[in-house]
Design a protein around this motif. Structure first.
Motif, PDB file in Angstrom:
ATOM      1  N   LEU A  12       6.729 -17.001   7.966  1.00 46.06           N
ATOM      2  CA  LEU A  12       5.938 -16.007   8.664  1.00 46.06           C
ATOM      3  C   LEU A  12       6.312 -14.591   8.261  1.00 46.06           C
ATOM      4  N   LEU A  13       7.553 -14.244   8.478  1.00 43.51           N
ATOM      5  CA  LEU A  13       7.913 -12.834   8.372  1.00 43.51           C
ATOM      6  C   LEU A  13       8.111 -12.348   6.942  1.00 43.51           C
ATOM      7  N   LEU A  14       8.852 -13.092   6.113  1.00 46.19           N
ATOM      8  CA  LEU A  14       9.048 -12.615   4.740  1.00 46.19           C
ATOM      9  C   LEU A  14       7.753 -12.679   3.943  1.00 46.19           C
ATOM     10  N   LEU A  15       6.968 -13.717   4.144  1.00 47.15           N
ATOM     11  CA  LEU A  15       5.685 -13.807   3.446  1.00 47.15           C
ATOM     12  C   LEU A  15       4.763 -12.671   3.891  1.00 47.15           C
ATOM     13  N   LEU A  16       4.658 -12.465   5.193  1.00 45.77           N
ATOM     14  CA  LEU A  16       3.811 -11.400   5.726  1.00 45.77           C
ATOM     15  C   LEU A  16       4.272 -10.031   5.232  1.00 45.77           C
ATOM     16  N   SER A  17       5.558  -9.776   5.271  1.00 50.26           N
ATOM     17  CA  SER A  17       6.059  -8.471   4.840  1.00 50.26           C
ATOM     18  C   SER A  17       5.782  -8.234   3.363  1.00 50.26           C
ATOM     19  N   ASN A  18       5.858  -9.269   2.556  1.00 45.87           N
ATOM     20  CA  ASN A  18       5.612  -9.108   1.122  1.00 45.87           C
ATOM     21  C   ASN A  18       4.145  -8.890   0.805  1.00 45.87           C
ATOM     22  N   VAL A  19       3.255  -9.416   1.600  1.00 46.47           N
ATOM     23  CA  VAL A  19       1.834  -9.113   1.411  1.00 46.47           C
ATOM     24  C   VAL A  19       1.612  -7.621   1.656  1.00 46.47           C
ATOM     25  N   PHE A  20       2.152  -7.108   2.765  1.00 44.24           N
ATOM     26  CA  PHE A  20       2.025  -5.668   3.046  1.00 44.24           C
ATOM     27  C   PHE A  20       2.698  -4.827   1.961  1.00 44.24           C
ATOM     28  N   LYS A  30      -6.218   0.657  -8.037  1.00 43.56           N
ATOM     29  CA  LYS A  30      -7.675   0.617  -8.240  1.00 43.56           C
ATOM     30  C   LYS A  30      -8.328   1.951  -7.897  1.00 43.56           C
ATOM     31  N   PHE A  31      -7.572   2.889  -7.360  1.00 39.33           N
ATOM     32  CA  PHE A  31      -8.123   4.166  -6.909  1.00 39.33           C
ATOM     33  C   PHE A  31      -7.429   5.317  -7.622  1.00 39.33           C
ATOM     34  N   LYS A  32      -7.493   5.304  -8.945  1.00 40.37           N
ATOM     35  CA  LYS A  32      -6.783   6.289  -9.761  1.00 40.37           C
ATOM     36  C   LYS A  32      -7.312   7.712  -9.581  1.00 40.37           C
ATOM     37  N   THR A  33      -8.532   7.869  -9.075  1.00 42.68           N
ATOM     38  CA  THR A  33      -9.073   9.218  -8.879  1.00 42.68           C
ATOM     39  C   THR A  33      -8.676   9.804  -7.525  1.00 42.68           C
ATOM     40  N   ALA A  34      -8.153   8.980  -6.622  1.00 43.45           N
ATOM     41  CA  ALA A  34      -7.701   9.485  -5.321  1.00 43.45           C
ATOM     42  C   ALA A  34      -6.476  10.370  -5.527  1.00 43.45           C
ATOM     43  N   PRO A  35      -6.361  11.437  -4.760  1.00 43.36           N
ATOM     44  CA  PRO A  35      -5.188  12.311  -4.895  1.00 43.36           C
ATOM     45  C   PRO A  35      -3.890  11.544  -4.636  1.00 43.36           C
ATOM     46  N   LEU A  36      -2.894  11.837  -5.448  1.00 40.87           N
ATOM     47  CA  LEU A  36      -1.614  11.136  -5.342  1.00 40.87           C
ATOM     48  C   LEU A  36      -1.020  11.259  -3.943  1.00 40.87           C
ATOM     49  N   VAL A  37      -1.064  12.436  -3.360  1.00 43.56           N
ATOM     50  CA  VAL A  37      -0.476  12.619  -2.030  1.00 43.56           C
ATOM     51  C   VAL A  37      -1.192  11.732  -1.004  1.00 43.56           C
ATOM     52  N   THR A  38      -2.490  11.537  -1.172  1.00 43.41           N
ATOM     53  CA  THR A  38      -3.246  10.676  -0.258  1.00 43.41           C
ATOM     54  C   THR A  38      -2.781   9.226  -0.365  1.00 43.41           C
ATOM     55  N   VAL A  39      -2.674   8.717  -1.591  1.00 45.37           N
ATOM     56  CA  VAL A  39      -2.257   7.316  -1.732  1.00 45.37           C
ATOM     57  C   VAL A  39      -0.803   7.127  -1.321  1.00 45.37           C
ATOM     58  N   ILE A  40       0.010   8.154  -1.467  1.00 50.32           N
ATOM     59  CA  ILE A  40       1.405   8.056  -0.995  1.00 50.32           C
ATOM     60  C   ILE A  40       1.433   7.871   0.516  1.00 50.32           C
ATOM     61  N   PHE A  41       0.684   8.686   1.237  1.00 54.80           N
ATOM     62  CA  PHE A  41       0.685   8.571   2.699  1.00 54.80           C
ATOM     63  C   PHE A  41       0.049   7.264   3.174  1.00 54.80           C
ATOM     64  N   ILE A  42      -0.999   6.834   2.504  1.00 56.53           N
ATOM     65  CA  ILE A  42      -1.607   5.542   2.854  1.00 56.53           C
ATOM     66  C   ILE A  42      -0.611   4.413   2.583  1.00 56.53           C
ATOM     67  N   SER A  43       0.084   4.486   1.451  1.00 50.96           N
ATOM     68  CA  SER A  43       1.094   3.464   1.129  1.00 50.96           C
ATOM     69  C   SER A  43       2.214   3.448   2.154  1.00 50.96           C
ATOM     70  N   TRP A  44       2.656   4.618   2.591  1.00 43.93           N
ATOM     71  CA  TRP A  44       3.680   4.677   3.642  1.00 43.93           C
ATOM     72  C   TRP A  44       3.191   4.022   4.924  1.00 43.93           C
ATOM     73  N   GLY A  45       1.926   4.270   5.260  1.00 41.95           N
ATOM     74  CA  GLY A  45       1.366   3.655   6.464  1.00 41.95           C
ATOM     75  C   GLY A  45       1.336   2.143   6.372  1.00 41.95           C
ATOM     76  N   ILE A  46       0.970   1.638   5.211  1.00 37.17           N
ATOM     77  CA  ILE A  46       0.956   0.185   5.014  1.00 37.17           C
ATOM     78  C   ILE A  46       2.382  -0.364   5.025  1.00 37.17           C
ATOM     79  N   ALA A  47       3.308   0.375   4.402  1.00 35.48           N
ATOM     80  CA  ALA A  47       4.705  -0.072   4.339  1.00 35.48           C
ATOM     81  C   ALA A  47       5.335  -0.158   5.728  1.00 35.48           C
ATOM     82  N   PHE A  48       4.848   0.640   6.664  1.00 25.84           N
ATOM     83  CA  PHE A  48       5.347   0.548   8.041  1.00 25.84           C
ATOM     84  C   PHE A  48       5.197  -0.878   8.564  1.00 25.84           C
ATOM     85  N   PHE A  49       4.044  -1.505   8.271  1.00 28.93           N
ATOM     86  CA  PHE A  49       3.812  -2.871   8.735  1.00 28.93           C
ATOM     87  C   PHE A  49       4.687  -3.867   7.978  1.00 28.93           C
ATOM     88  N   GLU A  50       5.017  -3.534   6.738  1.00 30.97           N
ATOM     89  CA  GLU A  50       5.977  -4.364   6.004  1.00 30.97           C
ATOM     90  C   GLU A  50       7.307  -4.396   6.745  1.00 30.97           C
TER      91      GLU A  50
END
Length: 117
Positions: A12-20, A30-50
């Motif tokens: 449950l937990l290690l598998l779920l965390s690795n998906v996040f 896949k979103f190379k045109t998105a501003p780097l700072v934007t994808v960094i903050f989105i990635s941090w938000g997703i990593a929180f769930f990891e």
């Protein structure tokens, strides 16, 4: 009903965390045109769930597994999730050399879980 420690930790937990984690680290490719700072903050938000899954997984599993075994389990799961993600989401082909490399890592994991003393 409580789940056995290996099931709760690995299944449950290690598998779920690795998906996040994989989505946080590689989903933005896949979103190379998105501003780097934007994808960094989105990635941090997703990593929180990891972390919401990873920290309890290690807390629950430690004692049943050693820290080295927990890390080894995490790495094998991470590679497995990543291989599927890169093939399905990023549409990247995996060749025989990837299979050999991943197999050697799994062989290393096998040694971590065996006591030869």
């Amino acid at each position: 009903m409580t789940l056995p420690i290996p099931v709760a930790t690995i299944g449950l937990l290690l598998l779920l965390s690795n998906v996040f984690m994989t989505v946080a680290w590689y989903g933005h490719l896949k979103f190379k045109t998105a501003p780097l700072v934007t994808v960094i903050f989105i990635s941090w938000g997703i990593a929180f769930f990891e972390y919401l899954a990873q920290v309890p997984a290690n807390r629950i599993g430690h004692g049943h597994f050693s820290a080295a075994q927990l890390k080894t389990i995490q790495e094998v799961i991470s590679l497995s999730v990543f291989a599927i993600f890169s093939w399905v989401y990023l549409d990247e082909k995996l060749g025989w050399q990837h299979g050999v490399g991943f197999s050697l890592i799994c062989l290393g994991a096998w040694f971590i879980f065996h006591d030869f003393s």
